[in-house]
Design an enzyme around this catalytic site. Structure first.
Site, PDB file in Angstrom:
ATOM      1  N   GLU A 414       0.844  -1.197   0.000  1.00 24.77           N
ATOM      2  CA  GLU A 414       0.000   0.000   0.000  1.00 24.77           C
ATOM      3  C   GLU A 414       0.883   1.251   0.000  1.00 24.77           C
ATOM      4  O   GLU A 414       1.735   1.395   0.875  1.00 24.77           O
ATOM      5  CB  GLU A 414      -0.913  -0.020   1.227  1.00 24.77           C
ATOM      6  CG  GLU A 414      -1.908  -1.176   1.168  1.00 24.77           C
ATOM      7  CD  GLU A 414      -2.423  -1.609   2.536  1.00 24.77           C
ATOM      8  OE1 GLU A 414      -2.272  -0.861   3.525  1.00 24.77           O
ATOM      9  OE2 GLU A 414      -2.990  -2.725   2.611  1.00 24.77           O
ATOM     10  N   LEU A 457      -5.925  -1.854  -1.231  1.00 22.39           N
ATOM     11  CA  LEU A 457      -5.842  -1.808   0.229  1.00 22.39           C
ATOM     12  C   LEU A 457      -6.383  -3.134   0.780  1.00 22.39           C
ATOM     13  O   LEU A 457      -7.543  -3.246   1.180  1.00 22.39           O
ATOM     14  CB  LEU A 457      -6.665  -0.617   0.745  1.00 22.39           C
ATOM     15  CG  LEU A 457      -6.286  -0.026   2.091  1.00 22.39           C
ATOM     16  CD1 LEU A 457      -7.090   1.230   2.372  1.00 22.39           C
ATOM     17  CD2 LEU A 457      -6.394  -1.000   3.234  1.00 22.39           C
ATOM     18  N   ALA A 458      -5.554  -4.146   0.733  1.00 22.27           N
ATOM     19  CA  ALA A 458      -5.995  -5.496   1.084  1.00 22.27           C
ATOM     20  C   ALA A 458      -4.747  -6.321   1.391  1.00 22.27           C
ATOM     21  O   ALA A 458      -3.988  -6.658   0.496  1.00 22.27           O
ATOM     22  CB  ALA A 458      -6.769  -6.107  -0.082  1.00 22.27           C
ATOM     23  N   GLU A 459      -4.545  -6.625   2.683  1.00 20.95           N
ATOM     24  CA  GLU A 459      -3.279  -7.235   3.081  1.00 20.95           C
ATOM     25  C   GLU A 459      -3.162  -8.693   2.635  1.00 20.95           C
ATOM     26  O   GLU A 459      -2.064  -9.161   2.300  1.00 20.95           O
ATOM     27  CB  GLU A 459      -3.086  -7.113   4.605  1.00 20.95           C
ATOM     28  CG  GLU A 459      -2.773  -5.691   5.086  1.00 20.95           C
ATOM     29  CD  GLU A 459      -3.970  -4.741   5.072  1.00 20.95           C
ATOM     30  OE1 GLU A 459      -5.116  -5.229   4.943  1.00 20.95           O
ATOM     31  OE2 GLU A 459      -3.762  -3.514   5.177  1.00 20.95           O
ATOM     32  N   ASP A 484       0.118  -3.478  12.776  1.00 25.57           N
ATOM     33  CA  ASP A 484      -1.237  -3.541  13.341  1.00 25.57           C
ATOM     34  C   ASP A 484      -2.273  -4.045  12.337  1.00 25.57           C
ATOM     35  O   ASP A 484      -3.357  -4.470  12.721  1.00 25.57           O
ATOM     36  CB  ASP A 484      -1.642  -2.147  13.812  1.00 25.57           C
ATOM     37  CG  ASP A 484      -0.534  -1.474  14.597  1.00 25.57           C
ATOM     38  OD1 ASP A 484      -0.650  -1.381  15.813  1.00 25.57           O
ATOM     39  OD2 ASP A 484       0.481  -1.076  13.974  1.00 25.57           O
ATOM     40  N   ILE A 486      -1.609  -6.328   9.846  1.00 28.69           N
ATOM     41  CA  ILE A 486      -1.087  -7.499   9.128  1.00 28.69           C
ATOM     42  C   ILE A 486      -2.063  -8.678   9.181  1.00 28.69           C
ATOM     43  O   ILE A 486      -1.958  -9.621   8.403  1.00 28.69           O
ATOM     44  CB  ILE A 486       0.296  -7.922   9.697  1.00 28.69           C
ATOM     45  CG1 ILE A 486       1.047  -8.781   8.672  1.00 28.69           C
ATOM     46  CG2 ILE A 486       0.171  -8.633  11.022  1.00 28.69           C
ATOM     47  CD1 ILE A 486       2.518  -8.946   8.951  1.00 28.69           C
ATOM     48  N   PRO A 488      -5.163  -9.554   8.254  1.00 25.72           N
ATOM     49  CA  PRO A 488      -5.783 -10.197   7.081  1.00 25.72           C
ATOM     50  C   PRO A 488      -4.777 -11.028   6.268  1.00 25.72           C
ATOM     51  O   PRO A 488      -5.175 -11.937   5.552  1.00 25.72           O
ATOM     52  CB  PRO A 488      -6.295  -9.007   6.246  1.00 25.72           C
ATOM     53  CG  PRO A 488      -6.461  -7.900   7.235  1.00 25.72           C
ATOM     54  CD  PRO A 488      -5.359  -8.105   8.241  1.00 25.72           C
ATOM     55  N   HIS A 529      -1.329   1.842  15.818  1.00 28.40           N
ATOM     56  CA  HIS A 529      -0.102   2.196  15.112  1.00 28.40           C
ATOM     57  C   HIS A 529       1.116   1.933  15.988  1.00 28.40           C
ATOM     58  O   HIS A 529       2.165   2.517  15.768  1.00 28.40           O
ATOM     59  CB  HIS A 529      -0.132   3.667  14.664  1.00 28.40           C
ATOM     60  CG  HIS A 529      -1.269   3.979  13.743  1.00 28.40           C
ATOM     61  ND1 HIS A 529      -2.521   4.279  14.192  1.00 28.40           N
ATOM     62  CD2 HIS A 529      -1.340   3.978  12.390  1.00 28.40           C
ATOM     63  CE1 HIS A 529      -3.331   4.485  13.166  1.00 28.40           C
ATOM     64  NE2 HIS A 529      -2.646   4.305  12.062  1.00 28.40           N
TER      65      HIS A 529
END
Ligand SMILES: Cc1ncc(C[n+]2csc(CCOP(=O)(O)OP(=O)(O)O)c2C)c(N)n1
Ligand SMILES: [Mg+2]
Length: 729
Positions: A414, A457-459, A484, A486, A488, A529
């Protein structure tokens, strides 16, 4: 376009020669092909039946069948080329795998858990396909993880077509052990059940495949159930092909998956569409599931007889028999003969497999990590020059150096690109971003958008695609923006990334580097964060974990991570990115630090502190202060890598000091320190003069208000007090 080493192997489609002009064909299939298709279907069914028998005899330990799916799988197999295309099949694809060239004996070897099981060496359940030579990528049990990997696999094929030089081998790094083959018109086959389309990763895969026009043939084998859960619970409106209809560039085919001719026709159109570079295709095949979900399930508990009978009338085996007779392709006698020969083949394979040797019990540690390249031994000296640089600078320059050296490296995540709208960059309208922490700044400008690009935006998307790419020989160095977020991706990291080598008995590997910004001490970072949580990754066999505390280590460890043959989690502490502490001159383009080699930050004789990451400067400050004020001499060990870790350095120091503190930023309970403390207590008990202590965060999350953050995270003062208490014990 077709450029490959494997080209000379002459991989051909399962499809036979064109028929004589006079012969009637069925969607282009000859009578001979139809007979062969029936043979594969029947063989598949009889192998399931044989496995069920073997399970009842307790010769095998699990059974899941492809029954009811044979026509769809066999029809699909006629449109693809083993060893040329790539395959991510799921457990009901027995017939597909037989048609691609996996033998009945090989399938049964997996069922008994034999050493010679070519898919997994006895490590995986039956029907978890894998064949290196046929490009059937090792299959796992989690439903849906294959979908994003298939997307990454297709991206790799496209990348190598555009960058053929990248396929070259290279001595001394992972490339030496990763042969690459690719073809401009290859297809990636990926199948899944109807229930599996409820997984978010299915939608992520559809999104990226259609957005990038990737040649992925998604085959959805819809038997109307996911174990006991019917389609109307899974899928809004009951039809997944209807739901995906608005994806651009996606060809959708729906077919009766109990009819091999219709299945073949749908899959052929799909494969042709993909090969021509038009984009992905989704074939939605309607099948039945006559044997319950698996041998552990009894569908009579949730499906009434009438419903089951209705399905039975569509059984693809009996339908195909009737079709062959009706079309005068085979008469009943010929069908009997064919079936008899299949039965004999199955019988012979089953008899033979019962004599197969089991894997040696001491083989369990094989292929946890690469057997080819040991990162403990990867080392080269620093040649420092220039002014001191920050950790952020030296990570960025390491990425630059390595990308220049190795064209297989791609970077995505990202916001990592300088600018996705590349024309702005080229027209010099903007400077470019290059990461929220700017760690990847300038890389796209240097190496182009093929090699450095933003992900959605998709881990899970990032991790899953990276795994597929690395399986093909690329070296994705991906970024997870904040530790924070990670989670997914954790499913892909834990169940796939770390496991692929082991579960395939060394046939496949995916040495991805996952860079992650981690940690707190940010003043206002708050819960989401500031988290650590490294022990959730060090607890995973197969995964290397680095956690550098300074600029030079970050540079040298990242280079080892990139060149090595194992997947690596590279944890970068945000607070350290631009800290004055630990700045260093550029060590040159080849500096490598071996994994598992701690650094003694400060020598001492009274007690040992074992730590890493952002606690290193805090512990150093405390150690210097306590020596000044009280004469207590602390030996401070920076582990640098957490898996592997340098037990020798720990043991040597604790034998000298007889006192040990393990300190880390993550929460105390079940944290990384628990393992080290337990091992010290276990193996160095005789050398200890005091209990092993831990200094860590409170068992809470990190709060926003700075005064709370101070109390929650371990500070130099906490370390000082622990040192004082332990020295006086
Ligand atoms: C991520 C995940 N969740 C749950 C399971 C347990 N499980 C195995 S198969 C299955 C049903 C799959 O249904 P479907 O996708 O329709 O395939 P089918 O078995 O019907 O062919 C479930 C829930 C699993 N393997 N993986
Ligand atoms: Mg299903």
């Amino acid at each position: 376009m077709a450029i490959t080493k494997a080209e000379s192997k002459k991989n051909t489609s399962v499809m036979a020669e064109a028929p004589p002009k006079s012969e009637k064909t069925y969607e282009g299939l000859t009578r001979q092909q139809l007979v062969e298709t029936y043979r594969v279907m029947y063989l598949s069914r009889r192998l399931d039946d044989r496995e069920i028998l073997l399970k009842r005899q307790q010769r095998i330990f699990f059974q899941i069948s492809g029954a009811g799916h044979e026509a769809l799988a066999a029809g699909a197999a006629l449109t693809v080329k083993p060893g040329y295309d790539w395959f991510y099949p799921y457990y009901r694809d027995r017939a597909l795998c037989l048609a691609l060239g996996v033998t009945p004996y090989e399938q049964l070897l997996q069922a008994v858990g034999a050493a010679d099981d070519p898919a997994s060496g006895g490590r995986q359940m039956p029907s978890h396909w894998g064949s290196k030579k046929l490009n059937i990528v090792t299959q796992s049990s989690p439903t849906g993880t294959q979908l994003l990997q298939a997307v990454g696999c297709a991206e790799a094929g496209r990348y190598f077509s555009r960058h053929p030089d990248a396929a070259a081998s290279h001595e001394g790094d992972y490339r030496q052990f990763k042969d690459v083959s690719f073809h401009g018109d290859e297809v990636v086959y990926c199948s899944a059940g109807d229930g599996t389309t409820s997984e978010g990763e299915f939608w992520e895969a559809m999104n990226t495949a259609s957005n990038q026009k990737l040649p992925v043939l998604f085959l959805i084998e819809d038997n109307g159930y996911a174990i006991s859960v019917p389609i109307e619970v899974q899928t809004a409106g009951g039809s997944v092909s209807r739901l995906v209809a608005n994806f651009p560039n996606l060809l959708i085919e729906e077919c009766d998956g109990t009819d091999p001719v219709a299945s073949y026709a749908a899959c052929r159109r799909a494969a042709e569409y993909c090969r021509a570079g038009n984009g992905p295709a989704l074939v939605h095949g309607h099948v039945i599931r006559p044997y319950s979900h698996s041998l552990s399930d009894d569908e009579r508990l949730y499906r009434p007889e009438a419903e089951r009978q209705k399905d039975a009338q569509r059984d693809p085996i009996s339908r195909m028999q009737m079709f062959l007779v009706r079309e005068n392709i085979l008469d009943e006698k010929e069908i009997d003969q064919l079936e008899k020969s299949v039965d004999e083949e199955v019988q012979a394979a089953a008899e033979r497999v019962l004599g197969a040797a089991f894997p040696a019990t001491d083989s369990i540690y094989k292929h946890v990590y690469s057997e080819n390249l040991d990162p403990h031994t990867m080392q080269s000296e620093a040649r420092p020059h220039g002014a001191d640089k920050t950790m952020a600078d030296l990570i960025n320059v390491c990425l630059k150096d390595e990308m220049r050296r190795d064209e297989r490296i791609v970077i995505f995540g990202e916001d990592v690109a300088d600018c996705s709208r590349e024309e702005y960059l080229k027209q010099k309208q903007i400077k470019g971003k290059g990461g929220v922490f700017k760690l990847t700044a300038g890389l796209q400008a240097l190496y182009g958008a093929d090699r450095v690009f933003n992900s959605p935006l998709a881990e899970a998307n990032i991790a899953g695609r990276a795994i597929g790419m690395a399986t093909r020989g690329l070296k994705p160095v991906v970024e997870i923006q904040f530790f924070d977020y990670i989670w997914p991706a954790y499913h892909q990291i834990r169940n796939e990334l770390a496991l692929i080598r082991w579960r395939s008995n060394g046939n496949f590997s995916c040495p991805v580097v996952v860079r992650v910004a981690i940690g707190g001490y940010l003043t206002g970072g708050a819960i989401y964060h500031s988290q650590c949580g490294e022990s959730l990754f060090t607890h995973i066999p197969g995964l290397r974990v680095c956690f550098p505390s300074n600029a030079l280590d970050a540079n040298g460890l990242l280079r080892t991570a990139i060149r090595c043959d194992d997947p690596v989690m590279f944890l970068e502490h945000k607070r350290l990115y631009r800290e004055t502490f630990g700045r260093a001159p550029y060590p040159g383009p080849d500096y490598m630090i071996p994994f598992g080699k701690a650094r003694i930050m400060k020598e001492g004789s009274d007690l040992t502190v074992i730590t890493y990451g952002a606690v290193v400067p805090r512990a150093l400050q405390a150690a210097q202060k306590i020596e000044r004020e009280q004469g207590i001499k602390v030996e401070l060990i920076d582990l640098r890598t957490l898996n592997p870790y340098d037990w020798e350095a720990i043991a040597t120091s604790v034998r000298k000091t007889s006192r040990a503190i393990v300190a880390h930023e993550d929460m105390m309970s079940w944290g990384y320190g628990a393992e080290i403390a337990a091992r010290i207590a276990d193996e160095l008990f005789e050398d200890l003069d005091a209990p092993v202590r831990r200094v860590a965060a409170t068992d809470t999350f990190v709060a926003y208000q700075p005064q709370l953050e101070d109390v929650i995270l371990p500070q130099a003062d906490d370390l000082y007090k622990a040192m004082e208490g332990l020295a006086k014990f």
